[in-house]
Scaffold this active site. Structure first.
Site, PDB file in Angstrom:
ATOM      1  N   ASP A   1       0.855  -1.349   0.075  1.00  0.00           N
ATOM      2  CA  ASP A   1      -0.124   0.028   0.141  1.00  0.00           C
ATOM      3  C   ASP A   1       1.035   1.326   0.037  1.00  0.00           C
ATOM      4  OD1 ASP A   1      -1.826   1.882   0.307  1.00  0.00           O
ATOM      5  OD2 ASP A   1      -2.616   1.525   2.470  1.00  0.00           O
TER       6      ASP A   1
ATOM      7  N   GLY B   1       4.700   9.210   0.950  1.00  0.00           N
ATOM      8  CA  GLY B   1       5.457  10.580   0.862  1.00  0.00           C
ATOM      9  C   GLY B   1       5.410  11.268   2.158  1.00  0.00           C
ATOM     10  N   ASP B   2       4.532  10.940   2.954  1.00  0.00           N
ATOM     11  CA  ASP B   2       4.684  11.273   4.311  1.00  0.00           C
ATOM     12  C   ASP B   2       5.547  10.987   5.240  1.00  0.00           C
ATOM     13  OD1 ASP B   2       2.124  12.909   3.706  1.00  0.00           O
ATOM     14  OD2 ASP B   2       0.760  11.102   4.602  1.00  0.00           O
TER      15      ASP B   2
END
Length: 289
Positions: free
Chosen positions: A236, A241-242
């Protein structure tokens, strides 16, 4: 080693995650495989990522006075993120993200809820916290006027800011210039930072561009440097990006050079994609090392 002091200002959501074999077409109903409620929001995810990597992390944000709000605050406390600057907005829902995961990709609809109540005067309550930070990390899931106010305030206080411009929103050049670093993905970079006749994007000296499995790139003068990502089995991509942004802030606050910091952030992001949910796969420092 200096303990990095990171303050994240941004969104706090509950992610409503549906896992399915295929994405439904317009008007189509499909049976899903599973459903979970998972803490999320770009601000929240980046705060958790940085805390797991050993930073002292404070988050400035808001939740609603609903059951999700309490669950979200409890989650921060269990992850070691400081919650004193989280406001509880009466009569407003907590932020929500409806996420469909299928074939190693995702589609997301965001409902701002309490995140939309993050106004400039609320930020001003935490000037001392901001001033004591090594880096401020912001995203675009809070009102634009608040983003601009944070950049003005941090310039006055001489605190470096990393802007993660997601979802993509254009700022005046004067505000982009106030950032220490700007971290779009390749799509956001193309949309926000027009390439000039020399083939270089605006503000290239500040850009760190993420590109999923291909890694991340930055500019050294007129030359683009690409740092490859780790090759892993993807479950997933939500939150990758976080994770990258939280890890980048930690590495830079520790004094790492940009190329080393990007490599560190790539490695952290490679862990996050191996599990379902934005936060569940975020690595601890011991795993990175």
């Amino acid at each position: 080693m200096h303990t990095p002091k990171i303050t994240v200002i941004g969104s706090i959501n509950m992610d409503l995650v549906t896992l399915a074999e295929a994405m439904p077409k317009q008007g189509e109903t499909l049976s899903g495989e599973s459903f979970k409620t998972l803490p999320g929001g770009k601000g929240a995810n980046q705060a958790v990522a940085a805390a797991r990597l050993g930073a002292e992390v404070h988050i400035i944000g808001k939740v609603g006075d609903d059951p999700f709000g309490k669950t979200l605050i409890d989650n921060f406390e269990s992850q070691g993120v400081k919650t004193e600057a989280i406001g509880i907005e009466a009569g407003v829902s907590s932020g929500l993200a409806n996420i469909i995961v299928s074939d190693q990709d995702n589609r997301i609809i965001i409902i701002a809820g309490a995140n939309g109540e993050m106004h400039p005067d609320y930020i001003d309550k935490f000037k001392k916290r901001i001033e004591a930070s090594d880096y401020i990390l912001i995203q675009f899931e809070i009102p634009k006027q608040t983003v601009e106010h944070i950049l003005d305030l941090c310039e006055t206080l001489d605190v470096p800011v990393i802007i993660n411009p997601a979802p993509a929103m254009q700022l005046d050049d004067a505000y982009w210039a106030k950032a220490a670093y700007i971290t779009p993905n390749d799509t956001e970079a193309e949309k926000l930072f027009a390439y000039d006749t020399d083939g270089l994007p605006k503000f290239q000296d500040k850009l760190v561009i993420t590109n999923g499995a291909k890694g991340a790139s930055f500019f050294r003068g007129d030359r683009m440097i690409t740092v490859p990502s780790e090759k892993v089995e993807v479950t997933d991509t939500t939150g990758a990006g976080d994770t990258f942004n939280g890890a980048l802030a930690v590495a830079l606050a520790e004094g790492k050079a940009l190329e080393e910091a990007v490599a560190f952030a790539n490695k952290a992001a490679s862990f996050s994609v191996q599990k379902l949910g934005a936060q569940s796969g975020m690595p601890k420092r011991s795993e990175i090392e």
